[in-house]
Enzyme design. Structure first.
Site, PDB file in Angstrom:
ATOM      1  N   SER A 138       0.831  -1.303  -0.063  1.00 64.01           N
ATOM      2  CA  SER A 138       0.059  -0.110  -0.006  1.00 64.01           C
ATOM      3  C   SER A 138       0.786   1.276   0.231  1.00 64.01           C
ATOM      4  CB  SER A 138      -0.963  -0.070   1.329  1.00 64.01           C
ATOM      5  OG  SER A 138      -0.095   0.082   2.269  1.00 64.01           O
ATOM      6  N   THR A 159      -2.552   3.561   4.646  1.00 60.28           N
ATOM      7  CA  THR A 159      -1.615   4.676   4.399  1.00 60.28           C
ATOM      8  C   THR A 159      -0.610   4.703   5.787  1.00 60.28           C
ATOM      9  OG1 THR A 159      -3.372   5.980   3.719  1.00 60.28           O
ATOM     10  CG2 THR A 159      -1.130   6.949   4.502  1.00 60.28           C
ATOM     11  N   THR A 176       1.341   6.901   0.618  1.00 60.42           N
ATOM     12  CA  THR A 176       0.565   5.881   0.241  1.00 60.42           C
ATOM     13  C   THR A 176       0.554   5.518  -1.281  1.00 60.42           C
ATOM     14  OG1 THR A 176      -1.763   4.912   0.546  1.00 60.42           O
ATOM     15  CG2 THR A 176      -1.469   7.338   0.074  1.00 60.42           C
ATOM     16  N   ARG A 206      -7.404   9.021  -9.593  1.00 58.77           N
ATOM     17  CA  ARG A 206      -8.126   8.983  -8.352  1.00 58.77           C
ATOM     18  C   ARG A 206      -7.013   9.404  -7.366  1.00 58.77           C
ATOM     19  NH1 ARG A 206      -7.056   6.829  -3.148  1.00 58.77           N
ATOM     20  NH2 ARG A 206      -9.105   7.165  -1.798  1.00 58.77           N
ATOM     21  N   VAL A 207      -7.211  10.588  -6.328  1.00 61.48           N
ATOM     22  CA  VAL A 207      -6.435  11.000  -5.332  1.00 61.48           C
ATOM     23  C   VAL A 207      -7.081  10.921  -4.060  1.00 61.48           C
ATOM     24  CG1 VAL A 207      -5.277  12.914  -4.249  1.00 61.48           C
ATOM     25  CG2 VAL A 207      -4.814  12.376  -6.843  1.00 61.48           C
ATOM     26  N   GLY A 208      -6.638  10.261  -2.992  1.00 59.98           N
ATOM     27  CA  GLY A 208      -7.287  10.370  -1.595  1.00 59.98           C
ATOM     28  C   GLY A 208      -6.707  11.475  -0.715  1.00 59.98           C
ATOM     29  N   ASP A 209      -7.057  11.241   0.476  1.00 59.30           N
ATOM     30  CA  ASP A 209      -6.534  12.206   1.570  1.00 59.30           C
ATOM     31  C   ASP A 209      -5.082  12.474   1.830  1.00 59.30           C
ATOM     32  OD1 ASP A 209      -6.591   9.487   2.747  1.00 59.30           O
ATOM     33  OD2 ASP A 209      -6.362  10.373   4.575  1.00 59.30           O
ATOM     34  N   THR A 222      -5.507   7.283   8.293  1.00 60.65           N
ATOM     35  CA  THR A 222      -5.403   6.409   7.409  1.00 60.65           C
ATOM     36  C   THR A 222      -6.837   5.699   6.884  1.00 60.65           C
ATOM     37  OG1 THR A 222      -4.337   4.192   6.755  1.00 60.65           O
ATOM     38  CG2 THR A 222      -5.391   4.608   9.433  1.00 60.65           C
ATOM     39  N   GLY A 223      -7.014   5.067   6.150  1.00 63.87           N
ATOM     40  CA  GLY A 223      -8.335   4.434   5.788  1.00 63.87           C
ATOM     41  C   GLY A 223      -8.907   4.876   4.341  1.00 63.87           C
ATOM     42  N   GLY A 258      -9.717   7.708   2.002  1.00 66.18           N
ATOM     43  CA  GLY A 258      -9.566   8.909   1.903  1.00 66.18           C
ATOM     44  C   GLY A 258     -10.615   9.755   1.512  1.00 66.18           C
TER      45      GLY A 258
HETATM   46  N1  GLY Z   1      -5.877   7.015   3.057  1.00 67.73           N
HETATM   47  C1  GLY Z   1      -5.373   6.673   1.652  1.00 67.73           C
HETATM   48  C2  GLY Z   1      -6.320   6.858   0.448  1.00 67.73           C
HETATM   49  O1  GLY Z   1      -7.493   6.808   0.805  1.00 67.73           O
HETATM   50  O2  GLY Z   1      -5.807   7.052  -0.658  1.00 67.73           O
END
Ligand code: GLY
Length: 335
Positions: free
Chosen positions: A92, A194, A212, A222-225, A245-246, A248
């Protein structure tokens, strides 16, 4: 690290992880849920200190080594995150990260220092140490965030070597997913997490970083948090810091890490602040929190820590006073 077990178990139970026997109770979290924080002056007996999401003892050990040698918190979190980025078994983060649904490994990372300076990279490809590129963005450009090809070219200009990040194991997993999974743009709750790390150095200064490969088999682009300052990470050297984490998308919707730090500013302990931030997610009208995981870890200026998640099996690694241990997080969904 046991994050893949979390992923597998989640597919069966909604959220789960087979815990290693080194895990200690969430009661050992140096938190005190009943205490109202009024004193934000660093407590020297609690520092230096490193905490990180999940079970990453090698990473926290590296960060502590930097701190014990007199290094600052910024160097510590960067070096700690690099350990996991280089670990091909960790699917990850960095090299070996699971790809998007088109087979591309794309990385997100950010870093933030004691002055509130920050840098991040999004959708970075072919560069293992995204956290170090984020630091270069912070230190060597007038910008906060670089994305995609621009981020990659910037990294190469700074001496980072391009390489293939899709390992054989991750390629096999992706090819298996293609056979089993429906190819449609839904958020796959089975695969996400993450590495986030927070440190306080001997001077009592705080820095943080996270890195991450994002949601496995995500839509291209796609981009997360994790690279979003305030969502995946926030540091306020007067108050404390938080990293997430988790899933995003859910963290971004509540600007989670900034929220945790602001709650600490209002007097909550790190534990109370993490719990309140998780409640903001689960209390939303029509929240489908039973189908995804989010976890926060936080530290305040005094070196007290907290961690909390929606579901069971989230953990934090903490290195303090010579002890490097995994701590099981308390969680919301007890039914
Ligand atoms: N927390 C990582 C993501 O959702 O990309």
């Amino acid at each position: 690290m046991d994050r893949r077990k979390f992923i597998k178990q989640t597919a069966l139970t909604g959220a789960g992880l087979t815990l290693p026997n080194t895990l200690v109770s969430c009661n050992d979290n140096n938190n005190d849920a009943s205490e109202v924080e009024t004193n934000t002056i660093v407590n020297t007996k609690n520092v230096p200190l490193v905490i990180a999401t999940w079970h990453v003892k090698e990473a926290t050990a590296k960060a502590m080594q930097v701190l014990q040698a007199g290094g600052n918190a910024l160097d510590a979190v960067e070096q700690g995150c690099r350990v996991e980025e280089a670990n091909e078994k960790g699917q990850s983060v960095g090299k070996g990260g699971l790809p998007d649904r088109d087979g591309n490994v794309t990385l997100d990372a950010c870093i933030m220092d004691k002055y509130g300076n920050c840098g991040s990279v999004v959708y970075l490809q072919n560069i293992t140490h995204a956290v170090s590129v984020a630091r270069k963005v912070m230190e060597d450009t007038p910008h906060v965030m670089l994305a995609g090809e621009g981020a990659k070219q910037f990294a190469i200009s700074k001496g980072f070597k391009p390489e293939n990040l899709l390992t054989e194991a991750s390629k096999v997993a992706w090819e298996k997913w293609k056979v089993e999974a429906e190819y449609k743009p839904i958020i796959n709750i089975e695969n996400h997490d993450t590495i986030g790390m927070l440190a306080i150095d001997k001077n009592g200064d705080i820095s943080g970083a996270c890195t991450t490969s994002g949601l496995a088999y995500k839509m291209g682009g796609r981009v997360g948090d994790s690279p979003i300052i305030g969502s995946g990470l926030f540091v306020d050297n007067e108050i404390g810091a938080c990293v997430a984490t988790g899933l995003g998308e859910e963290v971004v919707k509540t600007v989670g890490s900034f929220l945790v730090v602001e709650l600490m500013r209002q007097g909550k302990t790190p534990q109370q602040a993490c719990e309140e931030a998780i409640k903001r997610i689960v209390d939303k009208p029509n929240s489908n929190y039973k189908n995804f995981q989010v976890g926060y870890i936080a530290v305040n200026k005094k070196g007290k820590t907290g961690s909390y998640s929606i579901h069971q099996w989230f953990s934090m690694t903490k290195f303090q006073n010579g002890v490097n241990k995994q701590i099981q997080s308390d969680y919301y969904n007890k039914v």
